[in-house]
Design a protein around this motif. Structure first.
Motif, PDB file in Angstrom:
ATOM      1  N   LYS A 156       0.835  -1.209   0.000  1.00 35.54           N
ATOM      2  CA  LYS A 156       0.000   0.000   0.000  1.00 35.54           C
ATOM      3  C   LYS A 156       0.864   1.250   0.000  1.00 35.54           C
ATOM      4  O   LYS A 156       0.604   2.208  -0.739  1.00 35.54           O
ATOM      5  CB  LYS A 156      -0.925   0.012   1.223  1.00 35.54           C
ATOM      6  CG  LYS A 156      -2.086  -0.935   1.126  1.00 35.54           C
ATOM      7  CD  LYS A 156      -2.908  -0.922   2.402  1.00 35.54           C
ATOM      8  CE  LYS A 156      -3.816  -2.134   2.466  1.00 35.54           C
ATOM      9  NZ  LYS A 156      -4.427  -2.311   3.782  1.00 35.54           N
ATOM     10  N   ARG A 157       1.900   1.260   0.838  1.00 35.67           N
ATOM     11  CA  ARG A 157       2.799   2.411   0.891  1.00 35.67           C
ATOM     12  C   ARG A 157       3.503   2.620  -0.441  1.00 35.67           C
ATOM     13  O   ARG A 157       3.644   3.739  -0.916  1.00 35.67           O
ATOM     14  CB  ARG A 157       3.833   2.236   1.997  1.00 35.67           C
ATOM     15  CG  ARG A 157       3.270   2.480   3.371  1.00 35.67           C
ATOM     16  CD  ARG A 157       4.300   2.157   4.447  1.00 35.67           C
ATOM     17  NE  ARG A 157       3.850   2.678   5.706  1.00 35.67           N
ATOM     18  CZ  ARG A 157       4.331   3.786   6.262  1.00 35.67           C
ATOM     19  NH1 ARG A 157       5.287   4.450   5.689  1.00 35.67           N
ATOM     20  NH2 ARG A 157       3.854   4.207   7.409  1.00 35.67           N
ATOM     21  N   GLN A 195       2.757   9.265  -6.071  1.00 38.13           N
ATOM     22  CA  GLN A 195       3.517  10.503  -5.894  1.00 38.13           C
ATOM     23  C   GLN A 195       4.464  10.720  -7.065  1.00 38.13           C
ATOM     24  O   GLN A 195       4.604  11.841  -7.557  1.00 38.13           O
ATOM     25  CB  GLN A 195       4.332  10.465  -4.598  1.00 38.13           C
ATOM     26  CG  GLN A 195       3.502  10.637  -3.341  1.00 38.13           C
ATOM     27  CD  GLN A 195       4.380  10.515  -2.104  1.00 38.13           C
ATOM     28  OE1 GLN A 195       4.960   9.460  -1.835  1.00 38.13           O
ATOM     29  NE2 GLN A 195       4.472  11.586  -1.342  1.00 38.13           N
ATOM     30  N   ARG A 240       1.232   4.221  -2.945  1.00 34.01           N
ATOM     31  CA  ARG A 240       1.125   5.671  -2.722  1.00 34.01           C
ATOM     32  C   ARG A 240       2.348   6.384  -3.272  1.00 34.01           C
ATOM     33  O   ARG A 240       2.231   7.449  -3.889  1.00 34.01           O
ATOM     34  CB  ARG A 240       0.949   5.971  -1.240  1.00 34.01           C
ATOM     35  CG  ARG A 240      -0.469   5.747  -0.748  1.00 34.01           C
ATOM     36  CD  ARG A 240      -0.690   6.361   0.628  1.00 34.01           C
ATOM     37  NE  ARG A 240       0.148   5.753   1.638  1.00 34.01           N
ATOM     38  CZ  ARG A 240      -0.224   4.797   2.481  1.00 34.01           C
ATOM     39  NH1 ARG A 240      -1.449   4.350   2.441  1.00 34.01           N
ATOM     40  NH2 ARG A 240       0.615   4.311   3.362  1.00 34.01           N
TER      41      ARG A 240
END
Length: 118
Positions: A38-39, A46, A42
């Motif tokens: 999940k990180r 970005q 993200r």
């Protein structure tokens, strides 16, 4: 799970995996795999956002601010993976002893050195 801290994937990572570093059944991060994924998703978003900012010719400082946030996110992931590696793979090797213990300790210290240089 250690809270993943931002860090970039090392260009040395594929070489380390090819050299047998990835042979360990049940890596330390496996219990937090979904959190890491999940990180990383993200962070991927970005990166796309930074790409679009450059494409759209946004203000330099705004782009640099986003790059800084992305860098911190990658460092967080790297620190979490390192903590998981030490707490699982290195500890397991240390308990087993022998040359594998020394190899895992060297592997971890080399990874720390790469993170410090980045």
């Amino acid at each position: 799970m250690a809270t993943p801290t931002p860090a970039a994937t090392s260009p040395d990572a594929p070489a380390a995996a090819a050299a047998g570093a990835g042979d360990h059944a049940g890596h330390g991060y496996i219990t937090a795999k979904d959190d890491y994924l999940k990180r990383l998703k993200r962070i991927e978003g970005q990166a796309r956002g930074v790409h679009k900012m450059v494409e759209d010719e946004k203000y330099c400082i705004d782009i640099l601010t986003q790059i800084s946030a992305m860098t911190k996110a990658l460092q967080a992931v790297a620190m979490g993976l390192l903590e998981d590696h030490i707490g699982h793979c290195v500890v397991d090797a240390a308990v087993a002893g022998g040359p594998e213990a020394q190899a895992k300790i060297k592997e971890a210290t080399d990874a720390i050195a790469r993170l410090v240089r980045s």
